[in-house]
Write an enzyme that holds these catalytic residues in place. Sequence first.
Site, PDB file in Angstrom:
ATOM      1  N   HIS A   9       0.821  -1.205   0.000  1.00  0.00           N
ATOM      2  CA  HIS A   9       0.000   0.000   0.000  1.00  0.00           C
ATOM      3  C   HIS A   9       0.861   1.262   0.000  1.00  0.00           C
ATOM      4  O   HIS A   9       2.035   1.248   0.401  1.00  0.00           O
ATOM      5  CB  HIS A   9      -0.935   0.017   1.212  1.00  0.00           C
ATOM      6  CG  HIS A   9      -0.219   0.035   2.525  1.00  0.00           C
ATOM      7  ND1 HIS A   9       0.333   1.184   3.067  1.00  0.00           N
ATOM      8  CD2 HIS A   9       0.060  -0.953   3.405  1.00  0.00           C
ATOM      9  CE1 HIS A   9       0.903   0.899   4.216  1.00  0.00           C
ATOM     10  NE2 HIS A   9       0.761  -0.393   4.447  1.00  0.00           N
ATOM     11  N   THR A  12       1.115   5.906   4.420  1.00  0.00           N
ATOM     12  CA  THR A  12       0.006   6.377   5.242  1.00  0.00           C
ATOM     13  C   THR A  12       0.492   7.427   6.241  1.00  0.00           C
ATOM     14  O   THR A  12       1.693   7.608   6.445  1.00  0.00           O
ATOM     15  CB  THR A  12      -0.643   5.221   6.033  1.00  0.00           C
ATOM     16  OG1 THR A  12       0.288   4.766   7.031  1.00  0.00           O
ATOM     17  CG2 THR A  12      -1.044   4.067   5.123  1.00  0.00           C
ATOM     18  N   GLU A  82      -2.544  -7.181   7.017  1.00  0.00           N
ATOM     19  CA  GLU A  82      -1.293  -7.091   7.773  1.00  0.00           C
ATOM     20  C   GLU A  82      -1.365  -7.994   9.003  1.00  0.00           C
ATOM     21  O   GLU A  82      -2.452  -8.403   9.447  1.00  0.00           O
ATOM     22  CB  GLU A  82      -1.063  -5.626   8.184  1.00  0.00           C
ATOM     23  CG  GLU A  82       0.197  -5.343   8.972  1.00  0.00           C
ATOM     24  CD  GLU A  82       1.477  -5.758   8.258  1.00  0.00           C
ATOM     25  OE1 GLU A  82       1.769  -6.976   8.257  1.00  0.00           O
ATOM     26  OE2 GLU A  82       2.174  -4.876   7.738  1.00  0.00           O
TER      27      GLU A  82
END
Length: 210
Positions: A9, A12, A82
């Site tokens: 991903h 973040t 995760e």
Amino acid sequence: MTEFFIVRHGETVWNREHRIQGQRNSALSPDGERQALATGQRLKAAGCVRLVSSDLARTLQTAQPIATATGLEIETDARLRERAFGIFEGLTPDEIRARDPIAHARWQARDAHYAMPGGESLIALQARAQACLDAIAGQAPARDDRIIIVTHGGVLDVLYRFASQLALDSPRTWPLLNSSINRIAISEGAWRIVDWGDVAHLPAAADDFA
């Protein structure tokens, strides 16, 4: 043979703060959003036939621009989540060490059997991630298929170790980069690394596993 294009991903907010995310959600940062867009454009011409993502928000947010660029529908699979970090989630490593130095030490030692309170061991994480890719590969037709997977740094780490036949407690010398493209091929049950840590489409990415 099935070839997986496995994407971590995008960056973040908690990645920037070095907080352990685990199975909690933290939105992509502005840089993470740009990384996801760039990854979608990079994969547009890869010839992939499926797009399977972890069902956590940061992976779905990364998968959406990939879906838009490739025209593929996002499928979700919770086995791509995760590692569950239990009581560690939302904390920085320094905060974990201050609150529970013994738990911190066992985590840092990569004790494969250790599950922090409310969390998951490395052995359990690797087993579910491996089972997920084996199952997806088993669903592919006899011809060669390319499949995009959007997942997390911890999952990437245990998949690399399995494909390379490396122990879960061995030191890590390979990158786990935000929005990187990491390729693993599976043929008749045999795994091999095709390419790793490809970020040619990005200006920069963070290396961690939260």
